[in-house]
Design a protein around this motif. Structure first.
Motif, PDB file in Angstrom:
ATOM      1  N   GLU A 148      62.184  79.410   3.977  1.00  0.00           N
ATOM      2  CA  GLU A 148      63.227  78.599   4.583  1.00  0.00           C
ATOM      3  C   GLU A 148      63.157  77.123   4.236  1.00  0.00           C
ATOM      4  N   ASP A 149      62.014  76.651   3.706  1.00  0.00           N
ATOM      5  CA  ASP A 149      61.897  75.198   3.504  1.00  0.00           C
ATOM      6  C   ASP A 149      62.531  74.716   2.202  1.00  0.00           C
ATOM      7  N   HIS A 150      62.870  75.648   1.300  1.00  0.00           N
ATOM      8  CA  HIS A 150      63.584  75.336   0.056  1.00  0.00           C
ATOM      9  C   HIS A 150      62.783  74.438  -0.885  1.00  0.00           C
ATOM     10  N   ILE A 151      61.482  74.349  -0.673  1.00  0.00           N
ATOM     11  CA  ILE A 151      60.632  73.588  -1.590  1.00  0.00           C
ATOM     12  C   ILE A 151      60.113  74.540  -2.662  1.00  0.00           C
ATOM     13  N   SER A 152      60.344  74.226  -3.914  1.00  0.00           N
ATOM     14  CA  SER A 152      59.960  75.118  -5.004  1.00  0.00           C
ATOM     15  C   SER A 152      58.698  74.666  -5.726  1.00  0.00           C
ATOM     16  N   ALA A 153      58.111  73.558  -5.297  1.00  0.00           N
ATOM     17  CA  ALA A 153      56.979  72.979  -6.021  1.00  0.00           C
ATOM     18  C   ALA A 153      55.718  73.813  -5.876  1.00  0.00           C
ATOM     19  N   PHE A 154      54.938  73.861  -6.965  1.00  0.00           N
ATOM     20  CA  PHE A 154      53.558  74.344  -6.946  1.00  0.00           C
ATOM     21  C   PHE A 154      52.653  73.143  -7.164  1.00  0.00           C
ATOM     22  N   THR A 155      51.484  73.188  -6.579  1.00  0.00           N
ATOM     23  CA  THR A 155      50.485  72.148  -6.846  1.00  0.00           C
ATOM     24  C   THR A 155      49.163  72.824  -7.162  1.00  0.00           C
ATOM     25  N   TRP A 156      48.414  72.207  -8.090  1.00  0.00           N
ATOM     26  CA  TRP A 156      47.122  72.780  -8.478  1.00  0.00           C
ATOM     27  C   TRP A 156      46.077  71.684  -8.625  1.00  0.00           C
ATOM     28  N   SER A 157      44.863  72.061  -8.342  1.00  0.00           N
ATOM     29  CA  SER A 157      43.744  71.160  -8.592  1.00  0.00           C
ATOM     30  C   SER A 157      42.603  71.888  -9.283  1.00  0.00           C
ATOM     31  N   GLU A 158      42.880  73.125  -9.721  1.00  0.00           N
ATOM     32  CA  GLU A 158      41.880  73.907 -10.450  1.00  0.00           C
ATOM     33  C   GLU A 158      42.600  74.914 -11.329  1.00  0.00           C
ATOM     34  N   MET A 159      41.811  75.630 -12.136  1.00  0.00           N
ATOM     35  CA  MET A 159      42.348  76.679 -13.012  1.00  0.00           C
ATOM     36  C   MET A 159      42.028  78.039 -12.395  1.00  0.00           C
ATOM     37  N   PRO A 160      42.802  79.060 -12.753  1.00  0.00           N
ATOM     38  CA  PRO A 160      44.020  79.061 -13.558  1.00  0.00           C
ATOM     39  C   PRO A 160      45.244  78.731 -12.716  1.00  0.00           C
ATOM     40  N   TYR A 161      46.315  78.358 -13.383  1.00  0.00           N
ATOM     41  CA  TYR A 161      47.541  78.036 -12.656  1.00  0.00           C
ATOM     42  C   TYR A 161      48.672  79.019 -12.955  1.00  0.00           C
ATOM     43  N   SER A 162      48.462  79.900 -13.952  1.00  0.00           N
ATOM     44  CA  SER A 162      49.501  80.870 -14.274  1.00  0.00           C
ATOM     45  C   SER A 162      48.873  82.126 -14.850  1.00  0.00           C
ATOM     46  N   PHE A 163      49.652  83.192 -14.838  1.00  0.00           N
ATOM     47  CA  PHE A 163      49.219  84.435 -15.463  1.00  0.00           C
ATOM     48  C   PHE A 163      50.431  85.184 -15.978  1.00  0.00           C
ATOM     49  N   PHE A 164      50.542  85.265 -17.274  1.00  0.00           N
ATOM     50  CA  PHE A 164      51.529  86.051 -18.011  1.00  0.00           C
ATOM     51  C   PHE A 164      52.971  85.623 -17.735  1.00  0.00           C
ATOM     52  N   ASP A 165      53.506  85.937 -16.530  1.00  0.00           N
ATOM     53  CA  ASP A 165      54.899  85.591 -16.270  1.00  0.00           C
ATOM     54  C   ASP A 165      55.122  84.973 -14.899  1.00  0.00           C
ATOM     55  N   HIS A 166      54.039  84.575 -14.224  1.00  0.00           N
ATOM     56  CA  HIS A 166      54.219  83.963 -12.906  1.00  0.00           C
ATOM     57  C   HIS A 166      53.146  82.904 -12.673  1.00  0.00           C
ATOM     58  N   TYR A 167      53.511  81.943 -11.831  1.00  0.00           N
ATOM     59  CA  TYR A 167      52.571  80.896 -11.458  1.00  0.00           C
ATOM     60  C   TYR A 167      51.764  81.348 -10.242  1.00  0.00           C
ATOM     61  N   LEU A 168      50.539  80.868 -10.176  1.00  0.00           N
ATOM     62  CA  LEU A 168      49.623  81.259  -9.115  1.00  0.00           C
ATOM     63  C   LEU A 168      49.615  80.220  -8.005  1.00  0.00           C
ATOM     64  N   ASN A 169      49.551  80.689  -6.782  1.00  0.00           N
ATOM     65  CA  ASN A 169      49.398  79.810  -5.617  1.00  0.00           C
ATOM     66  C   ASN A 169      47.914  79.718  -5.316  1.00  0.00           C
ATOM     67  N   GLU A 170      47.304  78.563  -5.602  1.00  0.00           N
ATOM     68  CA  GLU A 170      45.851  78.484  -5.467  1.00  0.00           C
ATOM     69  C   GLU A 170      45.387  78.472  -4.018  1.00  0.00           C
ATOM     70  N   ASP A 171      46.311  78.342  -3.080  1.00  0.00           N
ATOM     71  CA  ASP A 171      45.924  78.444  -1.676  1.00  0.00           C
ATOM     72  C   ASP A 171      45.743  79.893  -1.239  1.00  0.00           C
ATOM     73  N   ARG A 172      46.284  80.805  -2.023  1.00  0.00           N
ATOM     74  CA  ARG A 172      46.155  82.225  -1.714  1.00  0.00           C
ATOM     75  C   ARG A 172      45.096  82.855  -2.615  1.00  0.00           C
ATOM     76  N   LYS A 173      44.345  83.796  -2.062  1.00  0.00           N
ATOM     77  CA  LYS A 173      43.258  84.441  -2.781  1.00  0.00           C
ATOM     78  C   LYS A 173      43.404  85.959  -2.692  1.00  0.00           C
ATOM     79  N   ASN A 174      42.987  86.628  -3.759  1.00  0.00           N
ATOM     80  CA  ASN A 174      42.972  88.090  -3.760  1.00  0.00           C
ATOM     81  C   ASN A 174      41.740  88.591  -3.015  1.00  0.00           C
ATOM     82  N   HIS A 175      41.963  89.287  -1.914  1.00  0.00           N
ATOM     83  CA  HIS A 175      40.857  89.831  -1.137  1.00  0.00           C
ATOM     84  C   HIS A 175      41.026  91.328  -0.942  1.00  0.00           C
TER      85      HIS A 175
END
Length: 675
Positions: free
Chosen positions: A168-195
């Motif tokens: 709902e916030d309509h903000i499309s920005a990504f921010t990064w301070s580490e790698m990686p920031y993308s994979f193949f066809d999508h950008y990664l949200n570094e605040d989210r982790k695969n668990h």
């Protein structure tokens, strides 16, 4: 015998029967009529096989349903999931009485786990309600395990609220301070982790598994093959990086006793990737694959086992000049079956732990997606250049394939798919190079045909005996071309020295191999050397760009998703040779000698340039840069840009358009058909 033993007569002057007038060529339109079978899963007792089957309609929509195949000789097959709701990742319960799968139904905002009885008719019941969705599904003992990309230390309710707020916030920005920031066809949200999580199969609360360890799984490309649970349910093995946030991650295998708070790195002594942990059925060993050259994704993978009792790690078949892949344990824990890349054919191999050399089980055609039952029934996909994936059992003694499905038979019965063969010619410095050669329907060796040279991607992969939807050699041949796929230096399946022979020089040997392939075919009486074109994608696009700047016999090129400027690859999710051989400011000579854009002054071959906006493996600017260069130099060229496609052209409408653009371009410069 291989499809075209008879072609050995044919290409040297024997007569050929005319094509069946009632059949149609394997056109791009036919490709999209075919049902695409996914990885099969066999029930514990070997009597049932479930396979995802994807179909496409003319409205550009796809649907994947699960089909049940009977392994009782009856040939019975039926869909077991409903129309209108996608289903994937099927797994049987240990008893075989239930099937779990991932689906997005009704009010689901993301994929959830559903359960279905296998004994008879019944409706699927929903097991999870995870706002961030589930993936990487496994059924181990009384629990279903799954992966989800979450905000650590947040409740499910908080994550649901956060997802809603982001929408709902309509903000499309990504921010990064580490790698990686993308994979193949999508950008990664570094605040989210695969668990990793688990939930009782009988229902109950979702339990975190890796989060209490303070360790996330790998940030991208993570799936069910990245973890395993021991048969007694006491231990977890999983893959993650020991250096989170590093520019280049090194995958390691970690082991932890479930319920404990500290995992142990079993592979800290290896600087390259370790992956694919699998507990043996008796629980005494943990197997995994190991690469030994850091920064070289094409390095052969070696088979490793870790003893749960002694803690010793052992490498098996170190001198076997193949990489292991597609492994499944034998039920008695004595070894494995694997789908092994073997000289342009992916064969089923038997790989023992008793010291005997691995041995091939199958001979012809490609096999993959192995699944094995508790009683040793081995199920696999089988495909060739002339037919799409089929599902069946493999006799592990004779190698015979017993087909269980009838997918696509009706469509393929109307198709005249031409013929093909494997040939060997002399490439760079006289080395033997394998190449697939495809002939159009009704091929007459007394006529001269145009050649369409295909250049595969990777480069550390191979074109094997499979059915390719995005670059189908028989479809190209159906237009009236002889098509050829050489497995040049750097291709996998021909030994470690061969695959590593082009590093860091990606240019010299593959270019020489392709030129030698063109010369080899030009000497054949059935090839018109004045009608030769070439086409490549990804690394094949890179090599096509190299060919563009060097002497070549081609009247036109098709250059798809090309690495054109090696410096610009710094913006990609994969920077060519960077990790292994250093960046351009440390080793500038590598980039100066290998980057196609330095050869622009020599460009004069008409070129069709194709690129997708969502391609983060080779960012779209590479295609625009190449096209602008060609236009600036006055070289006849055309740019085809897909704003909604990635490294591959995946939608039905765009794929048909892609094939049409390629056909129009090559036909303009090399008239199709025999003369």
């Amino acid at each position: 015998m291989r499809i075209l033993l008879s072609l050995l007569f044919l290409v040297f002057g024997a007569s050929v029967a005319s094509a069946d007038d009632e059949k149609t060529p394997l056109s791009a339109e036919v490709l999209w009529k075919l049902e695409r079978a996914g990885a099969p899963v066999v029930s514990p007792d070997g009597t049932m096989v479930v396979v995802p089957l994807t179909t496409y309609d003319e409205d550009n929509e796809s649907e994947t349903r699960l089909w049940l195949l009977a392994n009782d000789g009856s040939g019975a097959q039926r869909p077991i999931t409903a129309e209108g709701s996608a289903a994937s990742s099927p797994v049987f319960s240990p008893s075989g009485a239930q099937l779990a799968f991932i689906s997005k139904r009704n009010e689901d905002e993301a994929g959830q786990i559903y359960l279905l009885p296998t004994a008879g008719p019944g409706e699927a019941s929903k097991l999870t309600d995870v706002p961030t969705g589930v993936s990487g599904l496994r059924w181990e003992g009384e629990y279903l395990y799954f992966i989800s990309s979450v905000w650590p230390e947040h409740s499910w309710e908080e994550m649901a609220d956060r997802l809603k707020a982001e929408e709902e916030d309509h903000i499309s920005a990504f921010t990064w301070s580490e790698m990686p920031y993308s994979f193949f066809d999508h950008y990664l949200n570094e605040d989210r982790k695969n668990h990793l999580f688990r939930i009782p199969a009988a229902g109950g609360d979702v339990e975190p598994v890796t989060e209490p360890l303070g360790m996330a799984m790998m940030p991208a490309g993570t799936g069910a093959g990245d973890y395993d649970v021991s048969p007694d349910g006491k231990h977890l093995a999983f893959v993650t990086t020991s250096t989170p946030g590093a520019v280049y991650s090194n995958g390691d295998v970690f082991l932890v006793e479930l319920g404990k708070k500290k995992a142990r790195n079993l592979t800290s002594d290896n600087p390259a990737n370790d992956y694919g942990p699998m507990f043996s059925p008796d629980g005494k060993q943990l197997a995994f694959a190991r690469q030994r050259i850091a920064g070289f994704y094409g390095d052969q993978a070696k088979l490793m086992t870790y003893s749960m009792a002694s803690g010793d790690t052992q490498m098996h078949h170190e001198d076997w000049d193949y990489g292991v892949s597609g492994l499944v344990w034998t039920p008695d824990s004595s070894g494995f079956y694997g789908a092994i890349d073997d000289k342009a054919t992916r064969r089923v191999y038997s790989i023992s732990l008793d010291g005997n050399a691995p041995s091939p089980v199958t001979k012809e055609n490609d096999y993959g997606a192995l699944s094995i039952a508790d009683n040793g029934v081995l199920v696999a996909q089988r495909q060739s250049a002339l037919h799409p994936v089929r599902i069946g059992t493999v006799d592990t003694q004779s190698g015979d394939f017993n087909r269980l499905d009838a997918f696509n038979d009706e469509v393929m019965a109307t198709v005249d798919a031409g013929t093909y063969e494997s040939v060997t010619y002399k490439g760079h410095n006289g080395a033997d190079i394998q190449m697939w050669v495809h002939y159009p329907p009704g091929f007459n060796p007394r006529k001269e045909y145009p050649l369409m040279m295909l250049i595969h991607g990777g480069p550390h992969g191979a074109i094997s005996d499979n059915f390719h939807y995005r670059w189908n050699a028989q479809t190209f041949a159906s237009w009236g071309y002889v098509t050829a796929w050489p497995n040049f230096h750097g291709s996998s399946g021909f030994g470690q020295d061969f695959v590593d022979a082009i590093n860091p020089d990606w240019t010299t040997k593959p270019y020489a191999d392709v030129m030698a392939a063109a010369d080899f075919l030009a000497q054949k009486k059935f090839i018109d050397e004045d009608r030769m074109v070439a086409a490549g994608g990804s690394y094949g696009g890179y090599l096509s760009s190299i060919i563009l700047g060097k002497e070549n016999p081609f009247k036109a090129l098709v250059i798809h998703a090309a690495v054109y400027d090696l410096y610009a690859q710094m913006s990609a999710d994969f920077a060519v040779n960077m990790e292994r051989f250093g960046p351009y400011w440390e080793n500038p000579e590598i980039y100066r000698e290998q980057s196609p854009h330095y050869y622009a002054k020599n460009f004069n071959t008409p070129s069709l340039v194709i690129h997708g906006q969502n391609d983060l493996r080779v960012p779209v600017g590479q295609g625009f840069e190449l096209y602008r260069t060609l236009q600036t130099k006055g070289v006849e060229s055309r740019l085809v840009y897909y704003p909604d496609e990635n490294h591959w052209i995946l939608s039905r409408a765009n794929s048909l358009h892609w094939y049409g653009e390629v056909r129009d371009w090559v036909s303009k410069f090399a008239e199709p058909g025999g003369k």
